[in-house]
Each structure stands twice: as structure tokens, then as C-alpha cells.
Design a protein around this motif. Structure first.
Motif, PDB file in Angstrom:
ATOM      1  N   LYS A   4      14.636  18.988  10.901  1.00 27.38           N
ATOM      2  CA  LYS A   4      13.244  18.552  11.132  1.00 27.38           C
ATOM      3  C   LYS A   4      12.915  17.473  10.176  1.00 27.38           C
ATOM      4  N   LEU A   5      13.175  16.043  10.568  1.00 28.57           N
ATOM      5  CA  LEU A   5      13.222  15.119   9.864  1.00 28.57           C
ATOM      6  C   LEU A   5      11.911  14.071   9.913  1.00 28.57           C
ATOM      7  N   ILE A   6      11.650  13.320   8.927  1.00 36.81           N
ATOM      8  CA  ILE A   6      10.382  12.300   9.015  1.00 36.81           C
ATOM      9  C   ILE A   6      11.285  11.148   8.506  1.00 36.81           C
ATOM     10  N   VAL A   7      11.151   9.862   9.197  1.00 35.88           N
ATOM     11  CA  VAL A   7      11.619   8.662   8.608  1.00 35.88           C
ATOM     12  C   VAL A   7      10.907   7.769   8.258  1.00 35.88           C
ATOM     13  N   VAL A   8      11.227   7.007   7.190  1.00 37.22           N
ATOM     14  CA  VAL A   8      10.405   5.875   6.669  1.00 37.22           C
ATOM     15  C   VAL A   8      11.326   4.559   6.537  1.00 37.22           C
ATOM     16  N   ASP A   9      10.732   3.501   7.246  1.00 38.14           N
ATOM     17  CA  ASP A   9      11.451   2.266   7.168  1.00 38.14           C
ATOM     18  C   ASP A   9      10.519   1.656   6.101  1.00 38.14           C
ATOM     19  N   ALA A  10      11.263   1.581   4.818  1.00 38.09           N
ATOM     20  CA  ALA A  10      10.660   0.989   3.745  1.00 38.09           C
ATOM     21  C   ALA A  10      10.939  -0.456   3.335  1.00 38.09           C
ATOM     22  N   ASP A  11      11.384  -1.066   4.363  1.00 39.57           N
ATOM     23  CA  ASP A  11      11.310  -2.750   4.201  1.00 39.57           C
ATOM     24  C   ASP A  11      10.162  -3.247   4.809  1.00 39.57           C
ATOM     25  N   GLU A  71     -11.093 -13.083  -4.145  1.00 40.01           N
ATOM     26  CA  GLU A  71     -11.606 -12.093  -3.076  1.00 40.01           C
ATOM     27  C   GLU A  71     -10.458 -11.464  -2.588  1.00 40.01           C
ATOM     28  N   GLU A  72     -10.492 -10.095  -2.358  1.00 43.21           N
ATOM     29  CA  GLU A  72      -9.604  -9.167  -1.935  1.00 43.21           C
ATOM     30  C   GLU A  72      -9.116  -9.345  -0.599  1.00 43.21           C
ATOM     31  N   VAL A  73      -7.978  -9.546  -0.126  1.00 38.53           N
ATOM     32  CA  VAL A  73      -7.387  -9.637   1.310  1.00 38.53           C
ATOM     33  C   VAL A  73      -6.680  -8.498   1.748  1.00 38.53           C
ATOM     34  N   ARG A  74      -6.413  -8.346   2.880  1.00 40.97           N
ATOM     35  CA  ARG A  74      -5.557  -7.377   3.450  1.00 40.97           C
ATOM     36  C   ARG A  74      -4.049  -7.842   3.052  1.00 40.97           C
ATOM     37  N   SER A  75      -3.268  -6.881   2.547  1.00 33.92           N
ATOM     38  CA  SER A  75      -1.841  -7.135   2.065  1.00 33.92           C
ATOM     39  C   SER A  75      -0.836  -6.874   3.267  1.00 33.92           C
ATOM     40  N   GLY A  76      -1.381  -5.925   4.207  1.00 35.35           N
ATOM     41  CA  GLY A  76      -0.472  -5.397   5.224  1.00 35.35           C
ATOM     42  C   GLY A  76      -0.880  -4.113   5.810  1.00 35.35           C
ATOM     43  N   ILE A  77      -0.007  -3.401   6.708  1.00 40.65           N
ATOM     44  CA  ILE A  77      -0.312  -2.516   7.495  1.00 40.65           C
ATOM     45  C   ILE A  77       0.720  -1.438   7.478  1.00 40.65           C
ATOM     46  N   VAL A  78       0.237  -0.199   7.553  1.00 37.45           N
ATOM     47  CA  VAL A  78       1.286   0.874   7.464  1.00 37.45           C
ATOM     48  C   VAL A  78       0.646   1.823   8.658  1.00 37.45           C
ATOM     49  N   ARG A  79       1.864   2.064   9.441  1.00 34.67           N
ATOM     50  CA  ARG A  79       1.876   2.704  10.953  1.00 34.67           C
ATOM     51  C   ARG A  79       2.808   3.821  11.040  1.00 34.67           C
ATOM     52  N   LYS A  80       2.365   4.536  12.031  1.00 35.19           N
ATOM     53  CA  LYS A  80       3.127   5.736  12.233  1.00 35.19           C
ATOM     54  C   LYS A  80       3.257   5.901  13.816  1.00 35.19           C
ATOM     55  N   ILE A 123       7.401   6.372  10.206  1.00 34.78           N
ATOM     56  CA  ILE A 123       6.548   5.495   9.357  1.00 34.78           C
ATOM     57  C   ILE A 123       7.271   3.985   9.025  1.00 34.78           C
ATOM     58  N   SER A 124       6.356   3.097   9.404  1.00 37.91           N
ATOM     59  CA  SER A 124       6.939   1.744   9.114  1.00 37.91           C
ATOM     60  C   SER A 124       5.723   0.962   8.446  1.00 37.91           C
ATOM     61  N   ALA A 125       6.119  -0.285   7.828  1.00 41.47           N
ATOM     62  CA  ALA A 125       4.899  -1.213   7.244  1.00 41.47           C
ATOM     63  C   ALA A 125       5.248  -2.529   7.531  1.00 41.47           C
TER      64      ALA A 125
END
Length: 295
Positions: free
Chosen positions: A30-37, A119-128, A138-140
Motif C-alpha cells: 500500500k503505497l503513496i507517492v510524492v513527486d518532490a521536484d 508583501e506576501e505572495v504565493r510560492s506555489g501549489i501542492v496537489r493530490k 502528491i505533487s507540487a
């Protein structure tokens, strides 16, 4: 168990190998995968992912803003900006938000209080999403010109850990970015074992040594896979380094045109071309991973 797959160098086939190993192991664990690039995520392409079920924004980066109403056009901010991100355009000083690092030098040197703010701005998104193969991915995606790629990876892994606990999953497979930057450090931190990918070239050996030092810093056991093993048969540097460091070699994969052909199909090579030379080698490596790492 958390397994990170890293390379130290781009272009050695890390993501394609990761995708095939996941495909071969998905029915047994039972796996979960993370694309950490976060800079250049591509693992989802190899699994045919076309949409994401859920995503979160990461806000944390900062950029400078100049109040044109109070700016006296002295130009000190442009002179002192270490990133050359402030330009005089059409009679006003403006900030290039793509190159601004939010360091605050411009705000510090500005003679008119509160004219320049950070001012703070968005760095990016994390998605599933749940892939067609049944396991969660899960990727970003880092926004253009934004820092905090390491924070995105940390956010990814934190989300993955919650899913592991909630769904009682067994293993987390983390596909690290190339190099030894903050993304890689965030990927390796907390891992139980590292699988390093290299090819038989001096450049790959040099970067293998660097990423191996990162893995050593975290005191994580390291294993090695040699990809495109037959492209430079006279070069023995990879084998010699592995032997000298006591790093077990899980297997070697020959150069095979089936791999880029499988990428066109958006499938792991072991699914698209199961009888290819590379697929046969990957199947043997997957068995060794089961016996040596996941047992």
C-alpha cells in the motif's frame, strides 16, 4: 517506510525508474507517492494524470512593492537592489516581481518611510490525486520566480504522512529533484533509505558523490542503481565508488529506446513494453528492492 530516490544530476532517468518501480510494487504494498521536484514535476505525466482532485496554495514568499504616490524618484532602491530587480520605467521605479527575492534592502534604504513594503505572495501549489493505478500521488508546482521550493516539498511530505496514518498505508516513495539543493534536502530528511541513480559518466559520478554526502549527513542507508549501464563500458568510476563506500548496487539497466517511447504513451516502460531490455532489468531490480529494502 519512507524511501527517497535521488540522483544528484538531472537526465539520468530517475523519474522513469521511479515510475517503473512503483508500478511493479503497487500491487504488493500500500503505497503513496510524492513527486518532490517542485521546480519541474513530471512523475504525474508517466502515470497519465490529467487532473488533480485537491490542491492547496503555499503563501510565504515576499516581493517588494513601491507606492508610486509617495515615491520621490530618488533611485536609491534601484542602485542598492542586489538582484537588479528595480527599474526606471516610464518615469517611475517599478519592481520586477519575477526576480525580486524579498530581501528588504530597498525598504531599508528608502528615505521615505512606508513607501516600499514587502508583501506576501504565493510560492506555489501542492496537489493530490488518486492515479488510475489506485495509489495516491502528491505533487507540487513552484510559481515562476518564487523561492521556497524546499517548503513546498516539506508541505507535500506532511500531507502524505497524514494520508499514510489515516489510510494505514505501508510505504512512501519520494521522487526527489536533481542536485543537492533545498528540495533534495527536504526530500532526504526523514527518509529511512535512499536509492541513488547514476549513469556511467564522469559528470554523473561527480554529482553522485555530492548527493551521497547529503545522504550520509542524514545517516541514511544508500543503495545504487546504474542506468544506461552500457553507454560507456570503459568507465568504471561508478562501480569503484560504490565498492569503496560499501554502497550496494541494486542492479543495472541497459540503454533502451523503449523508455522514451513509453514516455510518449504516458506509461511506465514496464507497462508499455514489458518485454524490453530495460523492463526485464527493472523487474529484477524491483525484486531486489523487495528483498533488501521493503522486507
Amino acid at each position: 517506510m519512507q524511501v527517497v530516490i535521488a540522483s544528484g544530476k538531472g537526465g539520468v532517468g530517475k523519474s522513469t525508474i521511479t515510475a517503473s518501480l512503483i508500478y511493479l510494487l503497487k500491487d504488493k504494498y500500500k503505497l503513496i507517492v510524492v513527486d518532490a521536484d517542485a521546480d519541474a514535476p513530471n512523475l504525474h505525466l508517466l502515470f497519465g494524470v490529467e487532473k488533480w482532485e485537491e490542491q492547496k496554495e503555499l503563501v510565504g514568499a515576499k516581493v517588494a512593492r513601491i507606492n508610486q504616490e509617495t515615491c520621490i524618484r530618488c533611485g536609491i532602491c534601484a542602485e542598492r537592489c542586489p538582484y537588479d530587480s528595480i527599474k526606471f520605467v516610464n518615469g517611475s521605479y517599478v519592481v520586477n516581481v519575477l526576480t525580486c527575492e524579498g530581501c528588504g534592502v530597498c525598504k531599508l534604504v528608502c528615505p521615505v518611510q512606508n513607501t516600499i513594503t514587502l508583501e506576501e505572495v504565493r510560492s506555489g501549489i501542492v496537489r493530490k490525486t488518486i492515479t488510475n493505478y489506485g495509489f495516491p500521488l502528491i505533487s507540487a508546482q513552484l510559481d515562476v520566480g518564487r523561492p521556497n521550493s524546499g517548503k513546498l516539498v516539506t508541505e507535500e511530505k506532511g500531507w502524505a504522512k497524514k494520508i499514510v496514518e489515516k489510510q494505514n498505508l505501508e510505504h512512501m516513495i519520494v521522487d526527489s529533484a536533481a542536485g543537492i539543493g533545498c528540495q533534495v534536502i527536504a526530500s532526504v530528511g526523514g527518509a529511512d533509505v535512499a536509492i541513488l541513480i547514476a549513469e556511467p559518466t564522469p559528470a554523473s559520478l561527480s554529482d553522485l558523490k555530492r548527493v551521497y554526502k547529503v545522504v550520509q549527513h542524514f545517516r541514511i542507508p544508500a543503495y545504487l542503481i546504474i542506468n544506461k549501464a552500457d553507454i560507456n563500458l570503459g568507465f568504471k568510476g561508478i562501480h569503484e565508488f560504490a565498492e569503496r563506500e560499501g554502497m550496494p548496487i541494486l542492479g543495472e539497466i541497459p540503454y533502451d529506446r523503449a523508455i522514451p517511447d513509453s514516455m510518449v504513451q504516458m506509461k511506465p516502460v514496464v507497462e508499455a513494453f514489458p518485454d524490453s531490455k530495460a523492463s526485464k532489468a527493472l523487474k529484477e531490480i524491483a525484486k531486489t528492492v523487495e528483498e533488501e529494502i521493503l522486507r
